[in-house]
Scaffold this motif. Sequence first.
Motif, PDB file in Angstrom:
ATOM      1  N   LEU A 179       0.843  -1.201   0.000  1.00  0.00           N
ATOM      2  CA  LEU A 179       0.000   0.000   0.000  1.00  0.00           C
ATOM      3  C   LEU A 179       0.876   1.249   0.000  1.00  0.00           C
ATOM      4  CD1 LEU A 179      -2.989   1.056   0.259  1.00  0.00           C
ATOM      5  CD2 LEU A 179      -2.514   1.284   2.695  1.00  0.00           C
ATOM      6  N   PHE A 180       1.944   1.216   0.775  1.00  0.00           N
ATOM      7  CA  PHE A 180       2.830   2.372   0.806  1.00  0.00           C
ATOM      8  C   PHE A 180       3.551   2.545  -0.527  1.00  0.00           C
ATOM      9  CE2 PHE A 180       5.406   5.747   1.973  1.00  0.00           C
ATOM     10  CZ  PHE A 180       6.728   5.463   1.685  1.00  0.00           C
ATOM     11  N   GLU A 181       4.054   1.439  -1.088  1.00  0.00           N
ATOM     12  CA  GLU A 181       4.783   1.560  -2.352  1.00  0.00           C
ATOM     13  C   GLU A 181       3.863   2.098  -3.449  1.00  0.00           C
ATOM     14  OE1 GLU A 181       7.938   1.386  -2.558  1.00  0.00           O
ATOM     15  OE2 GLU A 181       8.138   0.649  -0.497  1.00  0.00           O
ATOM     16  N   GLU A 182       2.615   1.699  -3.426  1.00  0.00           N
ATOM     17  CA  GLU A 182       1.644   2.238  -4.381  1.00  0.00           C
ATOM     18  C   GLU A 182       1.476   3.740  -4.163  1.00  0.00           C
ATOM     19  OE1 GLU A 182      -1.938  -0.200  -5.154  1.00  0.00           O
ATOM     20  OE2 GLU A 182      -3.032   1.643  -4.701  1.00  0.00           O
ATOM     21  N   SER A 183       1.508   4.144  -2.904  1.00  0.00           N
ATOM     22  CA  SER A 183       1.386   5.569  -2.572  1.00  0.00           C
ATOM     23  C   SER A 183       2.578   6.356  -3.103  1.00  0.00           C
ATOM     24  CB  SER A 183       1.296   5.768  -1.056  1.00  0.00           C
ATOM     25  OG  SER A 183       0.286   4.974  -0.494  1.00  0.00           O
ATOM     26  N   VAL A 184       3.768   5.746  -3.053  1.00  0.00           N
ATOM     27  CA  VAL A 184       4.963   6.407  -3.583  1.00  0.00           C
ATOM     28  C   VAL A 184       4.796   6.647  -5.083  1.00  0.00           C
ATOM     29  CG1 VAL A 184       7.435   6.142  -4.038  1.00  0.00           C
ATOM     30  CG2 VAL A 184       6.504   5.471  -1.818  1.00  0.00           C
ATOM     31  N   MET A 185       4.273   5.639  -5.783  1.00  0.00           N
ATOM     32  CA  MET A 185       4.035   5.790  -7.225  1.00  0.00           C
ATOM     33  C   MET A 185       3.049   6.912  -7.486  1.00  0.00           C
ATOM     34  SD  MET A 185       3.832   1.818  -8.456  1.00  0.00           S
ATOM     35  CE  MET A 185       3.049   2.264  -9.990  1.00  0.00           C
ATOM     36  N   ILE A 186       1.991   6.955  -6.713  1.00  0.00           N
ATOM     37  CA  ILE A 186       0.984   8.001  -6.882  1.00  0.00           C
ATOM     38  C   ILE A 186       1.602   9.372  -6.639  1.00  0.00           C
ATOM     39  CG2 ILE A 186      -1.131   8.987  -5.916  1.00  0.00           C
ATOM     40  CD1 ILE A 186      -2.052   6.126  -5.330  1.00  0.00           C
ATOM     41  N   ALA A 187       2.396   9.485  -5.592  1.00  0.00           N
ATOM     42  CA  ALA A 187       3.031  10.772  -5.283  1.00  0.00           C
ATOM     43  C   ALA A 187       3.974  11.180  -6.411  1.00  0.00           C
ATOM     44  CB  ALA A 187       3.782  10.691  -3.953  1.00  0.00           C
TER      45      ALA A 187
END
Lengths: 148, 191
Positions: free
Chosen positions: A52-60
Amino acid sequence: MTENKKSAREALDRLADAFVEDLLRMSDEEILAEFREDHGDPDQHEKELRDLFEESVMIANKQRLAEAKAGVAASHRIRRTPSTPDDITEVRKRLRLIVAAPNEAQQLTLAARNQKESDMSDGDARTLLEDLEELDETTPDDTNNEKP
Amino acid sequence: MEQVAAIRTREEIEEAIRDFSLAKLALLEKAAKYFARYPFEPNDLLQTAYVLALTTRKCPVDVDVVTFLIGIMRSVAHDEGVKPKHRLVTVSIGSADDPEDGTIDPPDPSTSVEDNLIVEERLATIRTSILSLFDEGSPVWYLAEGIMQELTADELRDMLALDKTAYDSMRKLFRRRVDKAYPGGWNHDRE
């Protein structure tokens, strides 16, 4: 007691705050014990949490890229407006002047295009002028016919 | 002379979160379940907090990153509730080759009065449902009501005539009963 709907939201917010306060006072071992009790296998769920965090990094990252592109596009619009004329005759005139006396960067661009100004559509001519003027903010004046 | 607190860089925050123990991640997940309100899911709230932490929000170096993230979740959830037009902003991942990829979807400001009424009705139902987990008039029921009415810990202990250890045990019992009834967060129907 009398309840109104606004107080339900506030009540739940207070409850959430109280519960989170409790979490922050707990030791890591206590939190992990509850985690295992709630989720069974901790390894699989841990992977989901980290994904979930790594996906958030991509989104950011994509958000920042989108903002950067929007900023560049806005900058181009501001720069383009005063320098690219609406009159296609003027566009072609300025294009011919640059072709007659291009700087080094402009030469490379023109070589890559390998197309005569007379063969270009109006749209192509306008785009090429914008590209060439980005490579050199100043265009040669009408009296300058010398090659570099 | 006033000193301006140094701010963690995006890279520092990203590294800190990657280094989080499972306990910290579990804590954040539980906090998201407590803060998320219909129609937003806990994972959406947590992800929004991560994205905001990596983009627009500033974390002073003397603030713990877990506390920082919890603060973001609380403020986003509160803003979602108080001003429904400020919905969670999401960014689609899609294809890396798509030039439109990563475009931010702006929130829809046209939330209807009916939508707000539905949300508020639901919150009232959840509040009632949580209280109904305990026998009305029981000490833990009074604890639940007292917390929702913003009584302090001292006031609650006095009201319930509990020492600190007994009070903490009752509080944990209350929280865990709610956790088991709402394993996916308070947006979902009770188990």
